[in-house]
Enzyme design. Structure first.
Site, PDB file in Angstrom:
ATOM      1  N   ALA A 192       0.742  -1.081  -0.014  1.00  0.00           N
ATOM      2  CA  ALA A 192       0.161   0.054   0.106  1.00  0.00           C
ATOM      3  C   ALA A 192       0.828   1.326  -0.050  1.00  0.00           C
ATOM      4  CB  ALA A 192      -0.926  -0.098   1.176  1.00  0.00           C
ATOM      5  N   HIS A 193       0.248   2.310  -0.043  1.00  0.00           N
ATOM      6  CA  HIS A 193       0.807   3.702  -0.218  1.00  0.00           C
ATOM      7  C   HIS A 193       1.712   3.936   0.920  1.00  0.00           C
ATOM      8  CE1 HIS A 193      -2.046   5.489   2.829  1.00  0.00           C
ATOM      9  NE2 HIS A 193      -2.692   4.485   2.527  1.00  0.00           N
TER      10      HIS A 193
END
Lengths: 333, 333, 333
Positions: free
Chosen positions: C236-237
């Site tokens: 994820a980010h």
């Protein structure tokens, strides 16, 4: 960009040198000199005095000491978003229909539509005004895409699907693939059940990268208005997802289950088939939902149960050896 | 379509008005007026009297009251499939090889083969009669595809793989990517082990969307005849899957494991490497299989054990706090 | 190839007939006559006398009887890799830039670069010497790709990402898709938070097929030097992965978490957001990591705890019914 200018743009009270030159943004734990950062999550308080950032955006009532310049605002998270925008250079938008895209006959294309290189658009497709179909995407026969929607590169959408307005679908996601349905024959083989339904993605939905939404066996698979779906999520045939639902990475929802409005399924949650998960449910990461869940519940575990019950039991589980020894000691009395 | 005509086409005994106009199909809980639906799963009995459907297909011996017209048949599920077909308009099939596809030299293409726009077919590929390669797909050097197989858009298949007859592979699935194999070097880095084997997909296999089947380190990764694999499934190098196996969404099978004939792995199951899972095994959703499983077993849990054992223990687990209190009360005696 | 020649090429002591004709390689349990195989994992000892292989590569000190010819070496695994190379015919490498690829203006392409059919390369991209971009791949605006890297077919990389030297990315993987970030509005809807950061993939990283690495909300998502990521993994980010980390199939790592050097996350592990997992950690398959993990830990379970603690408790869990009966028997005293 000078810190004083940033403070002005986000309407912050600056405590520190307005002349500091800011070069970029980072999280407080990763910042280097010249970075601006922000603080909203108390998990990161330990970094206040050891960060190398040159400036920190904090809440108005922040009262700790810091060697960094401080920018005090009402909502540091929102303010930091605004600062990010100041530094961001948007990549140029592609215009019009690229010559290498293949557009079949009888395709209806609205105003100001972008279709990227190497796309394939099949017959009878409709694409609404201001929508963007990025490079190497595929749109199948008779699918309708609304206005101002954005399909990123390598998205593929099968026939007869319906994508609403302001929908975002990220790279590699597949919409409308066949549901996983077979009848068991007497000789032990599996015979494919035709998957004749469609997928409906309502307005303002966003779907992450490399996710899958299967078409219905009949009728429709639906993702309701405003729902947000992360990467690598599996949504099976005839599933119905309500409005403003949040479905995190690698969640899987089996056939014909319904998910109520505003429910949140955390990462890697699984939902069995033909279930009803209510509204405003929270399912913790990796929960395995195998029966109906009432609205407002907060569940975890596999099989998923009330999270307080699970946590209480799990704490004892981790000390079962002690408990067992106690029991055995009784036995010996 | 008039209900009387539908009853005739599926050989049903009609109890109700033959003149009712049917517009579509839906599940019993989602039907609106004008829909025909069906009833096979007792979970949905509660909807018999509250559904808005205009007609329900039921079993011959159905004896409950309903405000809907009833169509009585031997096998409502099968009959409903037939009704679905009456309403379904198949999208037109693309014919021939599209001019925007890139076909390398020395590719052997059978009769009546379809190759869609923007495909890339590398050298020495063979494609059997009546097979369909949809848009934006990739087929690597020397891969052989049998007869009457269907690769959906954006499928990519690496070199030297073998795809049988009547195989279906859905959008975005990758066949023949490198296995995940490294040797640990003395300096702590990982060195890639060449993955020199192939993938063999036997006849009548279907694989869902965005799944991955890795090529073998050496020898072959095999998916046996008639097996069905759902979306987002990971099948690692040198795995061997038997015949008529069912592998549901997001299952992961690690390197060199073998899965016996007719085994069913439910959603999100994980199987560790170098294991042997027998025939006719059932593994419940999210099971973590970490040792060999005997034929005919039904397992669940992580680590997976007999499902009855797991369920009995889990029921007590959920009441561990009570049990602990009892034990502590003894202590105080 | 004659067995004697193989023995010579891998510097093995041959016990058996040098004239045996070897046709291929297989694992010991799957070998047929004419195959050469190897033995390193004691799990496979049972096959020594029942394998149909014609020859087995074994360790120097191997002293069991076998009906097969034996090739004795220091490192059978490595030697078998060398034999695999003897039999492998590399598919021909495509050269240069294919005419059906679309290359935008202002793209900088190094020496000896391959760009396959139907690729789309956006403006301001840089591709280093000797790199290969396979068919149907997409590279977004301003992305920089180092030297000697290999992007397999259907990879898509969004704008402003940075891919190092000697990086391998397998089919269908997405780099730089938007992070999953929304603010909750007062009316219950979710508002998209712009994802303005980038992804940095450092040198010698390999990423499997159909995986996703999201761009940062701001700053960068990083995969450190030499790390290896398997298929269908979600990163994820703002995640930061250290050096020489091993991330197996279907692992998911939520936003802003950090994974230390040399850590191994086994298949289907989940890591919650904003956590710090130390160096040299091992997380068993399907672990659910919900709090920080110290360097050197070996964890399992959901929530993940020390694996010895988990295993001890789980063994008792599986006998909870017995334990409960004992307790109830006390009660009755």
């Amino acid at each position: 960009m000078k810190l004083g200018i940033i403070a002005e743009k986000i309407d912050a009270v600056l405590e520190g040198d307005a002349e500091i030159e800011i070069n970029g943004l980072e999280s407080i734990d990763n910042s280097i000199s010249g970075d601006i950062t922000f603080l909203t999550n108390s998990k990161y308080d330990e970094f206040i005095n050891i960060t190398n950032a040159s400036a920190i955006i904090v809440k108005n009532d922040f009262s700790k000491k810091s060697k960094c310049a401080l920018l005090k605002v009402d909502d540091p998270d929102k303010a930091f978003g605004e600062v990010a925008s100041l530094f961001y250079v948007k990549p140029p938008k592609r215009d019009g229909i690229h010559s290498s895209a293949f557009i079949s006959e009888n395709v209806t294309i609205g105003k100001n539509v972008t279709i990227g290189p190497n796309c394939t658009i099949e017959k009878n497709v409709t694409i609404g005004d201001d929508s963007i179909i990025d490079a190497n995407a595929f749109i199948g026969y008779g699918t309708v895409i609304g206005k101002n929607s954005h399909l990123f590169p390598c998205v593929s959408i099968r026939e007869y699907c319906s994508i609403g307005n302001n929908v975002i679908i990220h790279n590699g996601t597949v919409i409308g693939s066949d549901g996983f349905g077979y009848s068991l024959e007497q000789n032990g083989t599996r015979k494919k059940i035709p998957q004749l339904g469609v997928v409906i993605i309502e307005d303002n939905v966003e779907i992450g990268a490399n996710s899958c939404v299967d078409r219905a066996r009949f009728g429709k698979t639906v993702i309701g208005k405003g729902s947000k779906v992360d990467n690598l999520v599996q949504i099976a045939h005839n599933v119905s997802i309500g409005e403003n639902v949040v479905i995190c990475g690698q969640v899987g929802i089996a056939g014909s289950s319904k998910i109520g409005n505003k429910t949140i399924l955390a990462g890697q949650v699984g939902v069995s088939g033909h279930l009803k998960v209510g509204e405003n449910v929270i399912a913790n990461a990796q929960s395995g939902i195998v029966k109906n869940v009432k609205s407002g519940s907060h569940v975890m575990g596999m099989p998923a149960v009330d999270h307080k019950n699970f946590n209480k039991s799990y704490a004892i589980f981790l000390k079962l050896d002690e408990l067992r020894k106690k029991i055995l000691s009784f036995k010996n009395k």
